[in-house]
Design a protein around this motif. Structure first.
Motif, mmCIF file in Angstrom:
data_model
loop_
_atom_site.group_PDB
_atom_site.id
_atom_site.type_symbol
_atom_site.label_atom_id
_atom_site.label_comp_id
_atom_site.label_asym_id
_atom_site.label_seq_id
_atom_site.Cartn_x
_atom_site.Cartn_y
_atom_site.Cartn_z
ATOM 1 N N ILE A 205 -8.228 6.581 5.541
ATOM 2 C CA ILE A 205 -8.466 7.882 4.924
ATOM 3 C C ILE A 205 -9.893 8.323 5.239
ATOM 4 C CG2 ILE A 205 -8.524 9.166 2.741
ATOM 5 C CD1 ILE A 205 -6.648 7.023 1.570
ATOM 6 N N ARG B 59 -1.699 6.680 9.490
ATOM 7 C CA ARG B 59 -1.026 5.385 9.349
ATOM 8 C C ARG B 59 -1.541 4.465 10.451
ATOM 9 N NH1 ARG B 59 5.005 4.958 7.029
ATOM 10 N NH2 ARG B 59 4.850 2.815 6.276
ATOM 11 N N VAL C 209 -5.356 11.489 6.363
ATOM 12 C CA VAL C 209 -4.718 10.193 6.103
ATOM 13 C C VAL C 209 -3.903 9.796 7.330
ATOM 14 C CG1 VAL C 209 -3.225 8.887 4.564
ATOM 15 C CG2 VAL C 209 -4.542 10.820 3.669
ATOM 16 N N PHE D 160 1.529 9.084 -5.172
ATOM 17 C CA PHE D 160 0.657 10.253 -5.055
ATOM 18 C C PHE D 160 1.193 11.261 -4.042
ATOM 19 C CE2 PHE D 160 -1.896 6.562 -6.138
ATOM 20 C CZ PHE D 160 -2.531 6.990 -7.292
ATOM 21 N N SER D 161 1.944 10.775 -3.073
ATOM 22 C CA SER D 161 2.408 11.652 -1.998
ATOM 23 C C SER D 161 3.732 11.139 -1.463
ATOM 24 C CB SER D 161 1.375 11.677 -0.871
ATOM 25 O OG SER D 161 1.966 12.081 0.335
ATOM 26 N N ILE E 187 3.095 10.978 2.891
ATOM 27 C CA ILE E 187 2.338 9.940 3.599
ATOM 28 C C ILE E 187 3.205 8.719 3.950
ATOM 29 C CG2 ILE E 187 0.355 8.368 3.433
ATOM 30 C CD1 ILE E 187 -1.016 10.647 1.775
ATOM 31 N N PHE F 262 -7.015 4.979 -6.594
ATOM 32 C CA PHE F 262 -6.381 3.780 -6.029
ATOM 33 C C PHE F 262 -6.981 2.502 -6.622
ATOM 34 C CE2 PHE F 262 -6.018 6.823 -2.394
ATOM 35 C CZ PHE F 262 -4.642 6.970 -2.466
ATOM 36 N N VAL G 42 0.819 -1.209 0.000
ATOM 37 C CA VAL G 42 0.000 0.000 0.000
ATOM 38 C C VAL G 42 0.861 1.270 0.000
ATOM 39 C CG1 VAL G 42 -1.560 1.366 1.462
ATOM 40 C CG2 VAL G 42 -2.089 -1.029 0.974
ATOM 41 N N MET G 43 1.908 1.282 0.820
ATOM 42 C CA MET G 43 2.721 2.498 0.946
ATOM 43 C C MET G 43 3.441 2.831 -0.357
ATOM 44 S SD MET G 43 2.267 4.202 3.451
ATOM 45 C CE MET G 43 1.403 4.106 4.985
ATOM 46 N N ILE H 71 0.897 4.443 -2.550
ATOM 47 C CA ILE H 71 0.598 5.808 -2.107
ATOM 48 C C ILE H 71 1.772 6.734 -2.401
ATOM 49 C CG2 ILE H 71 0.204 7.209 -0.028
ATOM 50 C CD1 ILE H 71 -1.673 5.029 0.909
#
Lengths: 379, 127
Positions: A203, A192, A190, A166-167, A170, A217, A159-160, A163
């Motif tokens: 989120i 963790r 958002v 996009f960022s 995060i 996503f 997942v990280m 992500i």
């Protein structure tokens, strides 16, 4: 076998998405939610291997703002809210006067006078009543944002990485920290955090734009190699169980105190002693008395022989006499064996203790094992 | 989706295939879907005598445990060891590789009172 009527159930902003993906919908705490999109076990493995998308919009989200918001939360939460940093999340229990649990919650600190409490869907209305009854003369605003916002969990080892496209910020968040992001016109919170034992985020965002915002996503979710796939409540339960996490109505309830349930980390027993501004919390005296008297029962992990699942309420026995009771159980998809949680007397709670579980059609041998049953490998 | 036309069905979601004096028993696709992922299958062992309406074994899923019943009395002559080894066969192929037991029956006429595919499907329509 019965099918629940879905007419009076509430829909989350992702309801259409669930139907598009073949979600098998069930009534859950007043919401029409996906149990699975095909196979609970495959969804479970998908989360452990790669990633899952969970709609958790049914969970309660209640915002507390104003001069006494912090003081109020310190009154109803077993953890200390005083001293929380902006951008921090904290797990807590909300207890009754006897020390039993009204619910377990996650507190988000947006500012020193601005907090969000995320609670279990089934307990939202009960908690709102409890909060109203406990507010006394404190000055704060309580705003139930459950319907005006949506919430998703993205959980799994990949997942990280996803992500990160996009960022950059995060993936650098520490566990139990959150940040706010603006995406187009959508404001996202958002964090963790999660309920699977995997790395990932949760989120929170406004419900009107939720579906559009989350599509980024979910672009290729229908391909076999998708990093993230929709995951239902069935896998959410087996994932949390492997991770040794409690579920309200199973491991904790109004009659069960958090110390007995192994949640001492979620209770600041001496709240108010070292800094009186924190005040004292509802249930504190009862929990101090329980701690002082010593625990009589303990929540333990069990590994069962064979491939049959223990279910909530089944007796745990030793040499023919009942010791305790199963709170949750399943055939662990990751460990490929039957696991369960149970309350047993402290004398029988030692790791390695041999017990039996009465499955109703005969007993099976079981052993007390450490929890969590499963721990994700370090990245 | 329609259930296979060559089988008979019980209201408790078992299916029966009759070949002479042998009947094969399994659970329907509707039942398998309702149960969700099946994790454990335990048919009664070969040689067990089953009375009409008696249990031929049980299936356990992520969600729950259910008995499986036979509308017809008989003796277990074969169990599906493949389904015992891999219970997911009951989900993936309930009318084929996911069968549970075969019974030798003296008299298969009680099966005549069971539902045909169309009646079974319409009883479960909308579920």
């Amino acid at each position: 076998m019965s099918t629940t009527s879905t007419s009076a159930l509430m829909h989350t902003p992702f309801h259409a998405l669930h139907l598009e993906h073949g979600g098998r919908m069930v009534g859950y705490a007043g919401w029409d939610m996906p149990l699975t999109y095909g196979s609970i076990i495959e969804e479970h493995h998908q989360v452990r291997r790669s990633g899952g998308f969970f709609d958790v919009s049914h969970m309660g989200r209640v915002r507390f703002t104003g001069r006494h918001a912090r003081r109020f939360l310190d009154r109803v939460c077993t953890r200390q809210i005083l001293g929380m940093e902006v951008g921090q999340c904290r797990y807590s229990l909300v207890c009754n006067e006897q020390g039993g649990c009204h619910d377990d919650v996650l507190i988000y600190c947006y500012d020193e006078d601005d907090y969000l409490v995320v609670c279990n869907a089934a307990n939202r209305e009960k908690l709102l009543r409890h909060f109203e009854a406990s507010r006394g003369d404190l000055a704060f605003k309580m705003d139930d944002q459950t319907v005006s916002t949506a919430m998703v969990a993205l959980q799994g080892p990949k997942v990280m990485e996803l992500i990160g496209n996009f960022s950059r910020e995060i993936p650098s968040l520490k566990r139990y920290r959150f940040t706010q992001k603006n995406m187009l016109v959508v404001k996202l919170t958002v964090s963790r955090t999660g309920y699977t034992g995997e790395d990932g985020v949760e989120i929170i965002l406004g419900s009107t734009m939720a579906r559009t915002a989350m599509n980024m996503f979910l672009k290729d979710v229908k391909s076999a190699t998708a990093i993230i796939k929709p995951t239902g409540l069935g896998a959410r339960d087996s994932l949390r169980l492997e991770a040794g996490m409690p579920l309200y109505g199973h491991e904790i309830d109004e009659q069960t105190d958090p110390l007995t349930a192994g949640l001492a980390f979620g209770v600041k027993l001496n709240k108010g002693d070292d800094d009186e501004r924190a005040g004292r919390f509802i249930g504190q005296e009862a929990l101090q008395a329980i701690a002082q008297a010593g625990l009589k029962r303990k929540l333990v992990g069990l590994k069962l022989e064979g491939r049959r699942s223990a279910r909530q309420g089944m007796p745990v026995t030793k040499s023919g006499s009942q010791l305790g009771v199963i709170t949750s159980g399943c055939l662990s998809p990751t460990l490929d064996c039957a696991i369960a949680m149970a309350f047993v007397p402290v004398e029988n709670a030692e790791v390695g203790t041999a017990v039996e579980v009465d499955l109703g059609r005969g007993s099976v041998a079981a052993q007390v094992v450490p929890m969590p049953f499963y721990k994700a490998p370090a990245p | 989706m329609s259930s296979p036309a060559d089988l008979k069905y019980s209201k408790s979601h078992e299916w029966f295939r009759c070949e002479g004096n042998t009947i094969t028993i399994g659970i329907t696709k509707h039942a398998a879907d309702e149960l969700t992922d099946i994790t454990f299958v335990e048919p009664k062992p070969v040689g067990t005598v089953i009375s009409a309406g008696g249990a031929i074994g049980e299936v356990e899923s992520v969600k729950t445990t259910s008995d499986v019943f036979s509308a017809c009395g008989g003796t277990v002559v074969e169990v599906n060891v493949a389904a015992v080894a891999d219970p997911s066969l009951v989900n993936s192929d309930p009318y084929g590789c996911g069968w549970l037991v075969k019974l030798a029956v003296a008299d298969p006429t009680p099966l005549k009172d069971l539902l045909n595919a169309a009646a079974y499907d319409s009883a479960n329509a909308g579920h």
